[in-house]
Enzyme design. Structure first.
Site, PDB file in Angstrom:
ATOM      1  NE  ARG A 107      17.960  -2.861 -45.578  1.00  0.00           N
ATOM      2  CZ  ARG A 107      18.917  -1.995 -45.851  1.00  0.00           C
ATOM      3  NH1 ARG A 107      19.855  -1.731 -44.963  1.00  0.00           N
ATOM      4  NH2 ARG A 107      18.929  -1.349 -47.006  1.00  0.00           N
TER       5      ARG A 107
ATOM      6  CD  GLU B 130      31.729  -6.237 -34.210  1.00  0.00           C
ATOM      7  OE1 GLU B 130      30.741  -6.281 -34.968  1.00  0.00           O
ATOM      8  OE2 GLU B 130      32.022  -5.233 -33.550  1.00  0.00           O
TER       9      GLU B 130
ATOM     10  CG  ASP C  95      27.046  -7.263 -38.648  1.00  0.00           C
ATOM     11  OD1 ASP C  95      27.076  -6.099 -39.071  1.00  0.00           O
ATOM     12  OD2 ASP C  95      26.702  -7.555 -37.479  1.00  0.00           O
TER      13      ASP C  95
ATOM     14  CG  HIS D  61      20.310   1.823 -37.254  1.00  0.00           C
ATOM     15  ND1 HIS D  61      20.926   1.766 -36.027  1.00  0.00           N
ATOM     16  CD2 HIS D  61      20.925   0.891 -38.027  1.00  0.00           C
ATOM     17  CE1 HIS D  61      21.880   0.856 -36.053  1.00  0.00           C
ATOM     18  NE2 HIS D  61      21.896   0.299 -37.247  1.00  0.00           N
TER      19      HIS D  61
ATOM     20  CG  HIS E 220      20.552   5.652 -39.525  1.00  0.00           C
ATOM     21  ND1 HIS E 220      20.404   5.683 -40.885  1.00  0.00           N
ATOM     22  CD2 HIS E 220      21.514   4.738 -39.284  1.00  0.00           C
ATOM     23  CE1 HIS E 220      21.243   4.816 -41.445  1.00  0.00           C
ATOM     24  NE2 HIS E 220      21.936   4.230 -40.482  1.00  0.00           N
TER      25      HIS E 220
ATOM     26  CD  GLU F 296      22.371  -6.060 -40.129  1.00  0.00           C
ATOM     27  OE1 GLU F 296      21.362  -6.786 -39.950  1.00  0.00           O
ATOM     28  OE2 GLU F 296      22.278  -4.874 -40.497  1.00  0.00           O
TER      29      GLU F 296
HETATM   30  C1  UD1 Z   1      23.762  -0.302 -42.489  1.00  0.00           C
HETATM   31  C2  UD1 Z   1      24.085  -1.777 -42.191  1.00  0.00           C
HETATM   32  C3  UD1 Z   1      23.763  -2.103 -40.743  1.00  0.00           C
HETATM   33  C4  UD1 Z   1      24.411  -1.137 -39.784  1.00  0.00           C
HETATM   34  C5  UD1 Z   1      24.058   0.285 -40.190  1.00  0.00           C
HETATM   35  C6  UD1 Z   1      24.829   1.243 -39.321  1.00  0.00           C
HETATM   36  C7  UD1 Z   1      23.713  -3.320 -44.065  1.00  0.00           C
HETATM   37  C8  UD1 Z   1      22.760  -4.206 -44.748  1.00  0.00           C
HETATM   38  N1  UD1 Z   1      23.239  -2.636 -43.030  1.00  0.00           N
HETATM   39  O1  UD1 Z   1      22.357  -0.159 -42.371  1.00  0.00           O
HETATM   40  O2  UD1 Z   1      24.249  -3.417 -40.461  1.00  0.00           O
HETATM   41  O3  UD1 Z   1      23.934  -1.385 -38.482  1.00  0.00           O
HETATM   42  O4  UD1 Z   1      24.445   0.510 -41.553  1.00  0.00           O
HETATM   43  O5  UD1 Z   1      24.316   2.522 -39.342  1.00  0.00           O
HETATM   44  O6  UD1 Z   1      24.840  -3.238 -44.460  1.00  0.00           O
HETATM   45  N2  UD1 Z   1      22.028   7.303 -45.710  1.00  0.00           N
HETATM   46  C9  UD1 Z   1      22.426   8.564 -46.074  1.00  0.00           C
HETATM   47  N3  UD1 Z   1      23.675   8.976 -45.692  1.00  0.00           N
HETATM   48  C10 UD1 Z   1      24.517   8.216 -44.950  1.00  0.00           C
HETATM   49  C11 UD1 Z   1      24.088   6.932 -44.570  1.00  0.00           C
HETATM   50  C12 UD1 Z   1      22.841   6.483 -44.971  1.00  0.00           C
HETATM   51  O7  UD1 Z   1      21.713   9.285 -46.720  1.00  0.00           O
HETATM   52  O8  UD1 Z   1      25.619   8.668 -44.617  1.00  0.00           O
HETATM   53  C13 UD1 Z   1      20.680   6.833 -46.128  1.00  0.00           C
HETATM   54  C14 UD1 Z   1      20.615   6.497 -47.622  1.00  0.00           C
HETATM   55  O9  UD1 Z   1      19.346   6.860 -48.112  1.00  0.00           O
HETATM   56  C15 UD1 Z   1      20.755   4.964 -47.615  1.00  0.00           C
HETATM   57  C16 UD1 Z   1      19.980   4.633 -46.345  1.00  0.00           C
HETATM   58  O10 UD1 Z   1      20.356   5.635 -45.422  1.00  0.00           O
HETATM   59  O11 UD1 Z   1      20.217   4.394 -48.764  1.00  0.00           O
HETATM   60  C17 UD1 Z   1      20.240   3.265 -45.756  1.00  0.00           C
HETATM   61  O12 UD1 Z   1      21.626   2.970 -45.663  1.00  0.00           O
HETATM   62  P1  UD1 Z   1      22.113   1.446 -45.683  1.00  0.00           P
HETATM   63  O13 UD1 Z   1      23.590   1.408 -45.549  1.00  0.00           O
HETATM   64  O14 UD1 Z   1      21.509   0.750 -46.823  1.00  0.00           O
HETATM   65  O15 UD1 Z   1      21.409   0.815 -44.403  1.00  0.00           O
HETATM   66  P2  UD1 Z   1      21.569   1.114 -42.872  1.00  0.00           P
HETATM   67  O16 UD1 Z   1      20.239   1.010 -42.253  1.00  0.00           O
HETATM   68  O17 UD1 Z   1      22.364   2.352 -42.675  1.00  0.00           O
HETATM   69  N1  UDP Z   2      27.378   6.816 -33.627  1.00  0.00           N
HETATM   70  C1  UDP Z   2      27.772   8.117 -33.900  1.00  0.00           C
HETATM   71  N2  UDP Z   2      26.812   9.071 -34.088  1.00  0.00           N
HETATM   72  C2  UDP Z   2      25.493   8.807 -34.009  1.00  0.00           C
HETATM   73  C3  UDP Z   2      25.089   7.479 -33.751  1.00  0.00           C
HETATM   74  C4  UDP Z   2      26.057   6.494 -33.573  1.00  0.00           C
HETATM   75  O1  UDP Z   2      28.952   8.406 -33.951  1.00  0.00           O
HETATM   76  O2  UDP Z   2      24.698   9.739 -34.172  1.00  0.00           O
HETATM   77  C5  UDP Z   2      28.412   5.794 -33.436  1.00  0.00           C
HETATM   78  C6  UDP Z   2      28.283   4.956 -32.173  1.00  0.00           C
HETATM   79  O3  UDP Z   2      28.901   5.587 -31.069  1.00  0.00           O
HETATM   80  C7  UDP Z   2      28.970   3.677 -32.579  1.00  0.00           C
HETATM   81  C8  UDP Z   2      28.575   3.531 -34.043  1.00  0.00           C
HETATM   82  O4  UDP Z   2      28.276   4.853 -34.488  1.00  0.00           O
HETATM   83  O5  UDP Z   2      30.379   3.790 -32.516  1.00  0.00           O
HETATM   84  C9  UDP Z   2      27.376   2.631 -34.139  1.00  0.00           C
HETATM   85  O6  UDP Z   2      26.757   2.792 -35.354  1.00  0.00           O
HETATM   86  P1  UDP Z   2      25.275   2.331 -35.653  1.00  0.00           P
HETATM   87  O7  UDP Z   2      24.477   2.349 -34.410  1.00  0.00           O
HETATM   88  O8  UDP Z   2      24.827   3.142 -36.805  1.00  0.00           O
HETATM   89  O9  UDP Z   2      25.497   0.841 -36.188  1.00  0.00           O
HETATM   90  P2  UDP Z   2      25.543  -0.591 -35.496  1.00  0.00           P
HETATM   91  O10 UDP Z   2      26.576  -0.572 -34.423  1.00  0.00           O
HETATM   92  O11 UDP Z   2      24.173  -0.885 -34.998  1.00  0.00           O
HETATM   93  O12 UDP Z   2      25.880  -1.499 -36.610  1.00  0.00           O
END
Ligand code: UD1
Ligand code: UDP
Length: 383
Positions: A212, A120, A98, A210, A243, A134
């Protein structure tokens, strides 16, 4: 006969954890040519998963920006996918879950009239804004997809309620397949702190947060409750791999920083994470994936959200919704810290989300759909 060209598209950490075993399964099937495309909506957190599962993507759109918005992710994915789909013309595109990558991957395939398989599928809260964005991402992908791989029976029921009845398979969640490859009885952490924690005599609580829709006040309330928990109970230690989102990092540092028994650490690689989860006392999280993994490992979960699209473990009694109010979270966690009876009631292992064979069922379903196999896959029963 030509091989079936199957393109997997994913971009964030959870999609990678859940798609990695499927990419491996497809690559194992002689009837398939597996093409792996990452958008890199996440960069470091994606690369960490790729490295644990030893996956090298065929294509990498490398779209991530600091503090990216939903619109920039979606538009950059769409533009990147356009050229790639024109060039590769797969028979099927697989997306997961999602996220914005999921939605734009599916939309882009639709624009190219390429069928989509949704891994999923069928999770719903019925609340447009929770989880945001999502809930709407997965609903729109449900409309686009031709094949729907539902983890559970109740996910299939959700789709049926929306009139989606064809091409639906109950497979279990691929996250359990992933978990089977990472968790080891004897495991030495590479993160020094995790080897030093006293899992036997302290109550170690694993925290992640984490989402939004939790940004701002809800996240502040959650973190205030967590700090109170550490203040109140000397036997409690919190481990929180934070995160990489700057919004989350700033809030965590402000509300939880500088406490001797709150460990704010960098995101863990998935092998470290799964093995940590297998050893802790309790999990408190707003993550989707953790709600599926912890029950399989026999760990109670308090969900730091107002709702969940994963009711199965709540029904099994190992997960409770704690919400985002400080008092409720503090009270529910306190009960599990103080009362061994309350704790034992929740701490048993259940497997409503899978049995480790989801990827095999998905691959079988794809082959059956394309007439390369005479029988449909057996269903995951969830019992
Ligand atoms: C995204 C997904 C969310 C999921 C989450 C898992 C969307 C809208 N949201 O949210 O469904 O639960 O991922 O973690 O798709 N960043 C880094 N390095 C990384 C990853 C993230 O620097 O490796 C920082 C960046 O500044 C980025 C911000 O995190 O802009 C947010 O990342 P983003 O993918 O937009 O949103 P998530 O909250 O991670
Ligand atoms: N995860 C990880 N390292 C972390 C936090 C989460 O490997 O520090 C793994 C976790 O075990 C799961 C996945 O990342 O498999 C979940 O990701 P996240 O919680 O970011 O996203 P969501 O499931 O809420 O979309």
């Amino acid at each position: 006969m030509n091989k079936l060209k199957i393109m997997t598209i994913f971009g964030t950490r959870p999609e990678a954890v859940k798609m990695a075993p499927l990419v491996t399964e497809l690559a194992r099937r002689p009837e398939c040519e597996s093409i792996c495309c990452v958008t890199a909506q996440h960069r470091e957190m994606l690369d960490s998963v790729l490295s644990i599962f030893q996956l090298v993507p065929d294509y990498d759109l490398d779209i991530m920006e600091p503090r990216q918005t939903l619109s920039t992710i979606t538009s950059k994915c769409l533009i990147g996918m356009d050229e790639l789909l024109n060039k590769t013309r797969p028979d099927l595109v697989l997306v997961h879950g999602d996220t914005s990558t999921t939605f734009s991957g599916a939309l882009s395939a639709f624009y190219h009239r390429i069928p989509v398989g949704h891994v999923e599928a069928g999770l719903r809260t019925w609340d447009k804004y929770a989880p945001f964005p999502e809930e709407i991402n997965r609903t729109m992908v449900g409309d686009i997809a031709t094949l729907h791989f539902c983890p559970t029976k109740s996910n299939r029921k959700n789709l049926a309620g929306e009139g989606i009845q064809k091409g639906v398979f109950i497979t279990g969640n691929t996250v359990i397949d992933a978990l089977h490859t990472t968790v080891q009885k004897e495991y030495t952490f590479t993160t020094k702190l995790l080897n030093e924690l006293d899992y036997e005599n302290r109550k170690i609580i694993l925290v992640t947060c984490h989402r939004r829709e939790n940004y701002g006040q809800p996240m502040e309330h959650i973190m205030t409750a967590l700090r109170r928990l550490a203040d109140q109970y000397p036997e409690v230690e919190l481990v929180y791999p934070v995160h990489l989102s700057p919004v989350v990092r700033e809030t965590a540092q402000t509300y939880l920083g500088g406490h001797a028994r709150i460990h704010l650490i960098e995101p863990l690689d998935v092998a470290e994470m799964h093995n940590l989860m297998a050893r802790v006392y309790l999990v408190m999280t707003d993550s989707g994936g953790l709600q599926e993994e912890a029950p399989a490992l026999g760990k109670p979960v308090l969900v730091l959200r107002r709702e969940t699209e994963r009711p199965e473990a709540v029904e099994a009694g190992t997960v409770k919704i704690a919400g985002t109010e400080e008092e409720t979270i503090f009270a529910m966690a306190s009960e599990l810290v103080e009362s061994s009876a309350a704790y034992e009631k929740m701490a048993h292992s259940v497997n409503p989300y899978g049995d480790g064979r989801a990827c095999a069922r998905i691959a079988d379903a794809i082959l059956w759909h394309f007439g390369r196999r005479t029988t449909p896959p057996e269903e995951f029963s969830g019992e």
